[in-house]
Design a protein around this motif. Structure first.
Motif, PDB file in Angstrom:
ATOM      1  N   LYS A 264      -9.721 -10.858 -12.502  1.00  0.00           N
ATOM      2  CA  LYS A 264     -10.437 -11.053 -11.248  1.00  0.00           C
ATOM      3  C   LYS A 264      -9.945 -12.326 -10.574  1.00  0.00           C
ATOM      4  N   VAL A 265      -9.590 -12.195  -9.303  1.00  0.00           N
ATOM      5  CA  VAL A 265      -9.080 -13.312  -8.524  1.00  0.00           C
ATOM      6  C   VAL A 265     -10.089 -13.597  -7.406  1.00  0.00           C
ATOM      7  N   PRO A 266     -10.447 -14.855  -7.184  1.00  0.00           N
ATOM      8  CA  PRO A 266     -11.387 -15.177  -6.107  1.00  0.00           C
ATOM      9  C   PRO A 266     -10.818 -14.811  -4.738  1.00  0.00           C
ATOM     10  N   HIS A 267     -11.690 -14.368  -3.843  1.00  0.00           N
ATOM     11  CA  HIS A 267     -11.221 -13.944  -2.524  1.00  0.00           C
ATOM     12  C   HIS A 267     -10.521 -15.074  -1.770  1.00  0.00           C
ATOM     13  N   LYS A 268     -10.885 -16.312  -2.030  1.00  0.00           N
ATOM     14  CA  LYS A 268     -10.238 -17.426  -1.340  1.00  0.00           C
ATOM     15  C   LYS A 268      -8.764 -17.541  -1.714  1.00  0.00           C
ATOM     16  N   ALA A 269      -8.430 -17.218  -2.939  1.00  0.00           N
ATOM     17  CA  ALA A 269      -7.023 -17.241  -3.353  1.00  0.00           C
ATOM     18  C   ALA A 269      -6.246 -16.133  -2.651  1.00  0.00           C
ATOM     19  N   VAL A 270      -6.857 -14.965  -2.523  1.00  0.00           N
ATOM     20  CA  VAL A 270      -6.197 -13.838  -1.847  1.00  0.00           C
ATOM     21  C   VAL A 270      -6.035 -14.145  -0.364  1.00  0.00           C
ATOM     22  N   MET A 271      -7.040 -14.785   0.235  1.00  0.00           N
ATOM     23  CA  MET A 271      -6.971 -15.129   1.659  1.00  0.00           C
ATOM     24  C   MET A 271      -5.745 -15.964   1.978  1.00  0.00           C
ATOM     25  N   ARG A 272      -5.433 -16.914   1.119  1.00  0.00           N
ATOM     26  CA  ARG A 272      -4.274 -17.778   1.368  1.00  0.00           C
ATOM     27  C   ARG A 272      -2.992 -16.952   1.510  1.00  0.00           C
ATOM     28  N   TYR A 273      -2.820 -15.967   0.647  1.00  0.00           N
ATOM     29  CA  TYR A 273      -1.635 -15.109   0.726  1.00  0.00           C
ATOM     30  C   TYR A 273      -1.668 -14.229   1.971  1.00  0.00           C
TER      31      TYR A 273
ATOM     32  N   THR B  11     -11.820  -5.234  -8.211  1.00  0.00           N
ATOM     33  CA  THR B  11     -13.116  -5.750  -7.781  1.00  0.00           C
ATOM     34  C   THR B  11     -13.294  -5.700  -6.277  1.00  0.00           C
ATOM     35  N   GLY B  12     -12.237  -5.387  -5.542  1.00  0.00           N
ATOM     36  CA  GLY B  12     -12.333  -5.309  -4.086  1.00  0.00           C
ATOM     37  C   GLY B  12     -12.138  -6.627  -3.372  1.00  0.00           C
ATOM     38  N   MET B  13     -11.656  -7.636  -4.068  1.00  0.00           N
ATOM     39  CA  MET B  13     -11.495  -8.951  -3.455  1.00  0.00           C
ATOM     40  C   MET B  13     -10.457  -8.953  -2.337  1.00  0.00           C
ATOM     41  N   THR B  14      -9.479  -8.056  -2.396  1.00  0.00           N
ATOM     42  CA  THR B  14      -8.511  -7.967  -1.306  1.00  0.00           C
ATOM     43  C   THR B  14      -9.217  -7.531  -0.025  1.00  0.00           C
ATOM     44  N   GLY B  15     -10.144  -6.608  -0.148  1.00  0.00           N
ATOM     45  CA  GLY B  15     -10.908  -6.163   1.022  1.00  0.00           C
ATOM     46  C   GLY B  15     -11.783  -7.262   1.585  1.00  0.00           C
ATOM     47  N   VAL B  16     -12.423  -8.004   0.706  1.00  0.00           N
ATOM     48  CA  VAL B  16     -13.257  -9.127   1.141  1.00  0.00           C
ATOM     49  C   VAL B  16     -12.389 -10.164   1.846  1.00  0.00           C
ATOM     50  N   ALA B  17     -11.265 -10.501   1.246  1.00  0.00           N
ATOM     51  CA  ALA B  17     -10.365 -11.499   1.818  1.00  0.00           C
ATOM     52  C   ALA B  17      -9.824 -11.049   3.172  1.00  0.00           C
ATOM     53  N   ALA B  18      -9.461  -9.781   3.282  1.00  0.00           N
ATOM     54  CA  ALA B  18      -8.923  -9.264   4.543  1.00  0.00           C
ATOM     55  C   ALA B  18      -9.936  -9.414   5.674  1.00  0.00           C
ATOM     56  N   ARG B  19     -11.195  -9.110   5.405  1.00  0.00           N
ATOM     57  CA  ARG B  19     -12.246  -9.254   6.410  1.00  0.00           C
ATOM     58  C   ARG B  19     -12.459 -10.712   6.780  1.00  0.00           C
ATOM     59  N   LEU B  20     -12.469 -11.583   5.775  1.00  0.00           N
ATOM     60  CA  LEU B  20     -12.755 -12.995   6.014  1.00  0.00           C
ATOM     61  C   LEU B  20     -11.624 -13.732   6.732  1.00  0.00           C
ATOM     62  N   CYS B  21     -10.448 -13.144   6.803  1.00  0.00           N
ATOM     63  CA  CYS B  21      -9.361 -13.759   7.571  1.00  0.00           C
ATOM     64  C   CYS B  21      -9.708 -13.826   9.061  1.00  0.00           C
ATOM     65  N   GLY B  22     -10.710 -13.087   9.472  1.00  0.00           N
ATOM     66  CA  GLY B  22     -11.166 -13.126  10.857  1.00  0.00           C
ATOM     67  C   GLY B  22     -12.324 -14.074  11.083  1.00  0.00           C
TER      68      GLY B  22
ATOM     69  N   ILE C 104      -6.062 -16.451  13.358  1.00  0.00           N
ATOM     70  CA  ILE C 104      -7.344 -15.870  12.960  1.00  0.00           C
ATOM     71  C   ILE C 104      -7.351 -14.406  13.353  1.00  0.00           C
ATOM     72  N   GLY C 105      -7.841 -13.587  12.495  1.00  0.00           N
ATOM     73  CA  GLY C 105      -7.962 -12.166  12.796  1.00  0.00           C
ATOM     74  C   GLY C 105      -8.056 -11.356  11.527  1.00  0.00           C
ATOM     75  N   GLU C 106      -8.937 -10.399  11.556  1.00  0.00           N
ATOM     76  CA  GLU C 106      -9.156  -9.545  10.398  1.00  0.00           C
ATOM     77  C   GLU C 106      -7.896  -8.743  10.079  1.00  0.00           C
ATOM     78  N   ARG C 107      -7.652  -8.600   8.791  1.00  0.00           N
ATOM     79  CA  ARG C 107      -6.637  -7.686   8.296  1.00  0.00           C
ATOM     80  C   ARG C 107      -7.395  -6.484   7.745  1.00  0.00           C
ATOM     81  N   PHE C 108      -6.762  -5.357   7.674  1.00  0.00           N
ATOM     82  CA  PHE C 108      -7.451  -4.139   7.239  1.00  0.00           C
ATOM     83  C   PHE C 108      -6.925  -3.709   5.877  1.00  0.00           C
ATOM     84  N   ALA C 109      -7.826  -3.618   4.921  1.00  0.00           N
ATOM     85  CA  ALA C 109      -7.425  -3.318   3.553  1.00  0.00           C
ATOM     86  C   ALA C 109      -7.702  -1.867   3.213  1.00  0.00           C
TER      87      ALA C 109
END
Length: 82
Positions: A8-17, A35-46, A75-80
């Motif tokens: 499991k990787v925290p969404h903040k780490a995925v956001m950086r990438y 765990t879906g953290m890529t989806g969470v990170a993609a949304r939070l990029c916005g 800034i802007g959402e990415r779609f996972a």
């Protein structure tokens, strides 16, 4: 008794990438889903507040500056697809 996702990787780490390698509106494919953290990170990029929590500066025009003040993303959402 152990968490089923040992990597499991925290969404903040995925956001950086995602912020570094993708643009707003891009589609990100996560074939493992986990765990879906890529989806969470993609949304939070916005979310400018979430991006600032990573230590970045967000300008009024939506550009994101790294720690040295260089613009590297927007800034802007990415779609996972998970």
């Amino acid at each position: 008794r152990a968490h089923p996702y040992h990597t499991k990787v925290p969404h903040k780490a995925v956001m950086r990438y995602l912020l570094h390698y993708t643009n707003p509106g891009d589609i990100v494919f996560d074939g493992f889903g986990g765990t879906g953290m890529t989806g969470v990170a993609a949304r939070l990029c916005g979310d400018p507040r979430a991006v600032r929590e990573l230590g970045y500066t967000v300008n009024n025009d939506g550009s994101i500056l790294d720690e040295s003040g260089r613009s590297f993303s927007r800034i802007g959402e990415r779609f996972a697809i998970l």
